[in-house]
Write a protein that holds these residues in place. Structure first.
Motif, PDB file in Angstrom:
ATOM      1  N   ALA A 266       0.871  -1.169   0.000  1.00 22.65           N
ATOM      2  CA  ALA A 266       0.000   0.000   0.000  1.00 22.65           C
ATOM      3  C   ALA A 266       0.905   1.215   0.000  1.00 22.65           C
ATOM      4  CB  ALA A 266      -0.910   0.015   1.226  1.00 22.65           C
ATOM      5  N   GLY A 267       0.434   2.309  -0.623  1.00 24.79           N
ATOM      6  CA  GLY A 267       1.266   3.507  -0.702  1.00 24.79           C
ATOM      7  C   GLY A 267       0.510   4.754  -0.307  1.00 24.79           C
ATOM      8  N   ILE A 268       1.209   5.658   0.354  1.00 28.05           N
ATOM      9  CA  ILE A 268       0.566   6.878   0.843  1.00 28.05           C
ATOM     10  C   ILE A 268       1.587   8.007   0.891  1.00 28.05           C
ATOM     11  CG2 ILE A 268       0.989   6.839   3.334  1.00 28.05           C
ATOM     12  CD1 ILE A 268      -2.543   6.849   2.077  1.00 28.05           C
ATOM     13  N   ILE A 269       1.128   9.240   0.649  1.00 26.47           N
ATOM     14  CA  ILE A 269       1.965  10.420   0.860  1.00 26.47           C
ATOM     15  C   ILE A 269       1.532  11.069   2.162  1.00 26.47           C
ATOM     16  CG2 ILE A 269       2.491  12.766   0.088  1.00 26.47           C
ATOM     17  CD1 ILE A 269       2.433  11.795  -2.754  1.00 26.47           C
ATOM     18  N   VAL A 279      -0.243   5.363  -5.492  1.00 26.36           N
ATOM     19  CA  VAL A 279       0.454   4.136  -5.873  1.00 26.36           C
ATOM     20  C   VAL A 279       0.777   4.218  -7.358  1.00 26.36           C
ATOM     21  CG1 VAL A 279      -0.479   2.625  -4.084  1.00 26.36           C
ATOM     22  CG2 VAL A 279      -1.803   3.026  -6.141  1.00 26.36           C
ATOM     23  N   SER A 280       1.572   3.292  -7.819  1.00 27.28           N
ATOM     24  CA  SER A 280       1.967   3.274  -9.224  1.00 27.28           C
ATOM     25  C   SER A 280       0.798   2.879 -10.111  1.00 27.28           C
ATOM     26  CB  SER A 280       3.112   2.280  -9.419  1.00 27.28           C
ATOM     27  OG  SER A 280       3.348   2.050 -10.791  1.00 27.28           O
ATOM     28  N   ARG A 281       0.795   3.400 -11.341  1.00 25.31           N
ATOM     29  CA  ARG A 281      -0.229   2.996 -12.297  1.00 25.31           C
ATOM     30  C   ARG A 281      -0.175   1.496 -12.565  1.00 25.31           C
ATOM     31  NH1 ARG A 281       0.233   7.627 -17.062  1.00 25.31           N
ATOM     32  NH2 ARG A 281      -0.177   9.444 -15.732  1.00 25.31           N
ATOM     33  N   ALA A 282       1.012   0.918 -12.382  1.00 29.84           N
ATOM     34  CA  ALA A 282       1.180  -0.515 -12.640  1.00 29.84           C
ATOM     35  C   ALA A 282       0.667  -1.376 -11.498  1.00 29.84           C
ATOM     36  CB  ALA A 282       2.655  -0.827 -12.894  1.00 29.84           C
ATOM     37  N   THR A 284      -1.781  -3.215  -8.850  1.00 35.76           N
ATOM     38  CA  THR A 284      -3.077  -3.874  -9.007  1.00 35.76           C
ATOM     39  C   THR A 284      -4.154  -3.128  -8.221  1.00 35.76           C
ATOM     40  OG1 THR A 284      -2.732  -5.275  -7.067  1.00 35.76           O
ATOM     41  CG2 THR A 284      -1.933  -6.108  -9.209  1.00 35.76           C
ATOM     42  N   HIS A 285      -5.408  -3.485  -8.500  1.00 34.33           N
ATOM     43  CA  HIS A 285      -6.488  -2.859  -7.729  1.00 34.33           C
ATOM     44  C   HIS A 285      -6.453  -3.319  -6.277  1.00 34.33           C
ATOM     45  CE1 HIS A 285      -8.533  -6.592  -9.215  1.00 34.33           C
ATOM     46  NE2 HIS A 285      -9.025  -6.596  -8.004  1.00 34.33           N
ATOM     47  N   GLU A 286      -5.848  -4.511  -5.998  1.00 30.98           N
ATOM     48  CA  GLU A 286      -5.692  -4.946  -4.613  1.00 30.98           C
ATOM     49  C   GLU A 286      -4.767  -3.988  -3.846  1.00 30.98           C
ATOM     50  OE1 GLU A 286      -6.760  -8.692  -6.871  1.00 30.98           O
ATOM     51  OE2 GLU A 286      -5.309  -7.072  -7.169  1.00 30.98           O
ATOM     52  N   ALA A 287      -3.653  -3.608  -4.491  1.00 24.43           N
ATOM     53  CA  ALA A 287      -2.732  -2.653  -3.855  1.00 24.43           C
ATOM     54  C   ALA A 287      -3.406  -1.310  -3.653  1.00 24.43           C
ATOM     55  CB  ALA A 287      -1.475  -2.493  -4.705  1.00 24.43           C
ATOM     56  N   LYS A 288      -4.222  -0.924  -4.617  1.00 25.35           N
ATOM     57  CA  LYS A 288      -4.941   0.345  -4.488  1.00 25.35           C
ATOM     58  C   LYS A 288      -5.996   0.260  -3.387  1.00 25.35           C
ATOM     59  CE  LYS A 288      -4.190   2.088  -9.206  1.00 25.35           C
ATOM     60  NZ  LYS A 288      -3.193   1.154  -9.681  1.00 25.35           N
TER      61      LYS A 288
END
Length: 303
Positions: A266-269, A279-282, A284-288
């Motif tokens: 998971a990614g956050i600013i 998150v990166s465009r690459a 997955t929707h799970e990561a999003k």
């Protein structure tokens, strides 16, 4: 303490539902993740973007979005400004990057009129669930700050500590990564690590935040490696936050965890008034989806 993404999703479902503004929402993976998060009861989405394209994607992938609030804004810069303005006006709790370049969104975030700037440093934090590690790993900063100064590293560390606290960590362990364990005048990363450790001992990062460094990556994640090298450290092998010296180190470790260790992420600013899901465009929707849940938990803990 949240130790995996399943627990994170459960926590997000149990708390107050948060309103998420999505900038340039006309993206398949983003819409799938947002729809899933809505169906789980985590968020109330506000989709800003090309509404015609949003409906086309939803129809193609059988996504139920009729109940979502939508704002038609085809221009990417204006979509970013509109999404950020929703948050700054209190009509949304946090914001998510859709199909636009990161600098476009950050320009709106830092806008003096409608932006979300604070006196902190914007920094990116990736959270990884690594199959062979016993808890979540927070990696910062492999996405924004290229070669942070000591002062910037202090703010970057504080941002990551905020996330760890929101995730229920009561005693937070930070490893300042470098290529060796001893301070070396030829390696600035080791000098900064030593100073960060001293600052932590003086209470710079608050109670129950333990900083150690310089530490090589193997020591940060492996007690066995620390024992072999005779390194006495409470952080070694039990790290929560990996603080990297440069963006290349963070980028390399993160992608190795994703593509070789098969870690979920998971990614956050952090550093703005609210968390920014990025998150990166690459990804997955799970990561999003994980990132949306992470953002919602952080947003709820900032109220």
């Amino acid at each position: 303490m949240i130790k995996n993404f399943s627990q994170l999703l459960d926590t997000a479902k149990m708390q107050k539902k948060m309103r998420l503004a999505v900038a340039a929402a006309q993206d398949e993976e983003v819409l799938v993740a947002v729809t899933n998060a809505s169906e789980l009861g985590i968020i109330e989405p506000v989709l800003v973007g090309d509404v015609e394209k949003i409906h086309e994607i939803a129809q193609e992938h059988h996504l139920s979005i009729d109940s979502f609030e939508m704002i038609d804004q085809k221009d990417l810069d204006e979509a970013a400004r509109t999404a950020v303005a929703l948050v700054s006006s209190g009509k949304a709790d946090f914001v998510m990057k859709g199909i636009l370049d990161t600098p476009i969104l950050l320009k709106a975030v830092l806008d003096k009129e409608i932006g979300l700037r604070t006196d902190s440093q914007l920094s990116h934090v990736m959270v990884y669930q690594v199959p062979i590690y016993h808890k979540l790993l927070f990696l910062t900063d492999g996405g924004m700050n290229i070669a942070p100064t000591l002062e910037e590293k202090v703010k970057i560390t504080k941002n990551a500590v905020q996330i760890a606290k929101a995730m229920g960590n009561e005693r937070i362990k930070v490893a300042c990564l470098a290529a060796k364990e001893k301070i070396d005048p030829k390696m600035p990363a080791t000098i900064d690590a030593g100073q960060l450790k001293e600052m932590a001992n003086e209470g710079e990062f608050g109670e129950n935040v333990l900083v150690d460094g310089p530490l090589a990556f193997d020591l940060a994640v492996s007690k066995e490696a620390a024992e072999i090298k005779k390194i006495d450290s409470e952080v070694a092998g039990d790290t929560d936050i990996l603080l990297v010296p440069t963006i290349e180190v963070g980028n390399g470790i993160g992608k190795a965890l994703t593509y070789l260790a098969r870690a979920d992420s998971a990614g956050i600013i952090m550093g703005a008034k609210v968390p920014i899901v990025l998150v990166s465009r690459a990804d997955t929707h799970e990561a999003k989806l994980n990132s949306i849940a992470l953002g919602s938990v952080i947003a709820a803990n900032r109220e």
